[in-house]
Design an enzyme around this catalytic site. Structure first.
Site, short mmCIF file in Angstrom:
data_model
loop_
_atom_site.label_atom_id
_atom_site.label_comp_id
_atom_site.label_asym_id
_atom_site.label_seq_id
_atom_site.Cartn_x
_atom_site.Cartn_y
_atom_site.Cartn_z
N ASP A 1 -13.75 -2.95 18.18
CA ASP A 1 -14.33 -4.30 18.28
C ASP A 1 -15.82 -4.26 18.60
OD1 ASP A 1 -11.91 -5.51 17.65
OD2 ASP A 1 -11.35 -5.87 19.73
N GLU B 1 -9.95 -9.22 9.59
CA GLU B 1 -10.90 -8.70 10.58
C GLU B 1 -11.46 -7.36 10.11
OE1 GLU B 1 -10.16 -8.85 14.84
OE2 GLU B 1 -10.83 -6.75 15.02
N ASP C 1 -6.30 -17.93 27.47
CA ASP C 1 -7.73 -17.73 27.81
C ASP C 1 -8.20 -18.96 28.56
OD1 ASP C 1 -7.69 -15.47 26.19
OD2 ASP C 1 -8.60 -16.51 24.48
N ASP D 1 -15.25 -11.53 16.53
CA ASP D 1 -14.15 -11.08 17.37
C ASP D 1 -14.47 -9.67 17.84
OD1 ASP D 1 -11.87 -10.73 18.74
OD2 ASP D 1 -10.54 -10.61 17.02
N ASP E 1 -9.13 0.90 18.44
CA ASP E 1 -9.65 -0.42 18.11
C ASP E 1 -10.93 -0.69 18.91
OD1 ASP E 1 -9.94 -3.10 17.54
OD2 ASP E 1 -8.30 -3.74 18.83
N HIS F 1 -9.95 -4.18 11.66
CA HIS F 1 -8.55 -3.90 11.34
C HIS F 1 -8.40 -3.26 9.96
CE1 HIS F 1 -7.30 -7.20 14.43
NE2 HIS F 1 -8.03 -6.24 14.95
C1 GLT Z 1 -7.05 -9.78 20.20
C2 GLT Z 1 -7.13 -9.08 18.87
C3 GLT Z 1 -7.88 -9.85 17.87
C4 GLT Z 1 -7.23 -11.15 17.49
C5 GLT Z 1 -7.19 -12.10 18.61
C6 GLT Z 1 -6.37 -13.29 18.20
S1 GLT Z 1 -6.71 -11.44 20.10
O1 GLT Z 1 -8.26 -9.65 20.88
O2 GLT Z 1 -7.71 -7.81 19.07
O3 GLT Z 1 -8.13 -9.12 16.71
O4 GLT Z 1 -8.02 -11.76 16.51
O5 GLT Z 1 -5.10 -13.28 18.72
MN MN Z 2 -9.31 -10.49 15.43
MN MN Z 3 -9.69 -6.26 16.75
#
Ligand code: GLT
Ligand code: MN
Ligand code: MN
Length: 388
Positions: A258, A218, A58, A288, A256, A221
């Site tokens: 986010d 996370e 990055d 994230d 996914d 996840h």
């Molecule tokens: C990526 C992933 C994230 C991770 C990051 C760290 S990179 O964007 O989806 O969940 O935390 O590598």
């Molecule tokens: Mn993450």
């Molecule tokens: Mn993620």
């Protein structure tokens, strides 16, 4: 009146890859122009973040010359100095380049496994150079599409050997650094090894230096795996392993996403914030996540401000919940204990076991009273919706 302004003590951080996401997805190309790492630091300074985290690439593109790397670092360092932002966490990109198409530490090709170690050591050096105290490992490509290709046991052994290698490396270099392992069940691989925080916690205990290694759970996840995120976080916390946390949101059963923190499951986000604040978790609150693909950079700022604002609103709601007399009276009633069972509970002794086996329980009477959880939950909803 609470203005929900982010302050350094809140430890709100974002990855360069989060506000720097240009909105590419499997079906469409970038919708936002590219910004340099320094420009992203200024953006984060403008919205009031405390810190910025990065993958090696990055900050410095994988094919940058040493001179290019130096000039990028110089501009980044200047941006940090003028905004006051810090770098609490760093990590390695072991998933974007084609060389990692079959994983990094778990690849079947020893050349890839060795290259992944080299890249990670250099990336650890870079993170430490900018002050990172936590180093994240997210093995996005450490998995398979077909189980005929790789031994699942060998994959775990290879991951263990790599983690042991990096612990020794950090000790050798006298780095003040902890490692945080981030689980994800799938995407970009069909299946990823160590798919949940619980798997990671068990795996850590098999390492040579378990004290150096914790987790980076996370929200998205664990939700992808259909789990209660707060429960996983609580278990990690109780084990002394909550080294970092990735906050965002996610509809279960979908790709996914986010999403902006708290934007999909406000109630789950509330219990999470309440947990982190109640136990006085003192690490980064790292978002994230990324802005919707519909947004320009003004929308990216709205997204970043929204993550922090929602956290602070929920923190206020958690304090309100804790101070609410009716809630507390209910909790006291729910947890009432007249001490009558004390002789039977606690640690085992042969006498206790014998006495407990003799005791007569009125099972039917014990089962009679309702637990009043409906009332408690509705009070929670009233607090959350601002009705109370
Ligand atoms: C990526 C992933 C994230 C991770 C990051 C760290 S990179 O964007 O989806 O969940 O935390 O590598
Ligand atoms: Mn993450
Ligand atoms: Mn993620």
């Amino acid at each position: 009146m609470n203005t929900y302004n982010p302050k350094p003590e809140h430890q709100f951080t974002f990855g360069l890859w989060t506000v720097g996401s240009r909105g590419r997805d499997p079906f469409g190309s970038e919708v936002r122009e590219s910004k340099t790492p320094a420009e992203l630091v200024y953006l984060l300074g403008e919205v009031g973040a405390y810190g910025v985290n990065f993958h090696d690439n990055d900050l410095i593109p994988i094919d940058a010359t040493p001179a290019e790397a130096e000039s990028i670092k110089k501009a980044f360092r200047q941006a940090l100095a003028s905004t006051g932002l810090v770098v609490p966490m760093a990590t390695t990109n072991l998933f974007s380049d084609p060389v990692f198409k079959d994983g990094a530490f778990t690849s079947n090709d020893p050349k890839v496994r060795a290259y992944a170690r080299q890249k990670t050591m250099k990336s650890i050096d870079l993170g430490v150079e900018f002050g990172a105290k936590v180093y994240v490992f997210w093995g996005g490509r450490e998995g398979v599409e077909t189980d005929s290709s790789k031994s699942a046991v060998e994959a775990i052994k290879r991951t263990r050997e790599a983690l042991n290698f990096f612990c020794e490396y950090a000790l050798d270099r006298k780095y003040d650094l902890k490692f945080a392992l981030e689980a994800k069940p799938n995407e970009p691989r069909g299946d990823i090894y160590n798919p949940t925080t619980g798997h990671m916690l068990a795996f850590i205990e098999t390492l040579d230096h378990p004290e150096m290694v914790g987790v980076n759970p996370e929200v998205a996840h664990e939700h992808m795996a259909g789990l209660n995120f707060m429960h996983g976080v609580a278990q990690a916390w109780e084990a002394g392993k909550l080294f970092h946390i990735d906050l965002n949101d996610q509809y279960p059963g979908r790709y996914d996403q986010d999403l902006r923190f708290g934007s999909r499951d406000l109630k789950a986000a509330f219990y999470l914030v309440k947990f982190l604040e109640d136990v006085k978790y003192n690490g980064s609150r790292h978002f994230d996540a990324h802005a919707y693909r519909t947004e320009d950079y003004e929308g990216v700022k709205d997204f970043a401000r929204g993550c922090m604002r929602t956290y602070l609103i929920l923190k206020e709601k958690a304090a309100q919940f804790n101070a609410d007399a009716e809630v507390q009276a209910l909790l006291a009633e729910i947890n009432a204990d007249d001490g009558a069972m004390a002789p039977f509970l606690g640690k085992y002794t042969p006498e206790k076991a014998a006495a407990l086996k003799e005791h007569a329980f009125d099972r039917v009477a014990i089962a009679q009273p309702g637990r009043k959880y409906e009332r408690l939950d509705q009070l929670t909803i009233d607090i959350l919706t601002g009705t109370r």
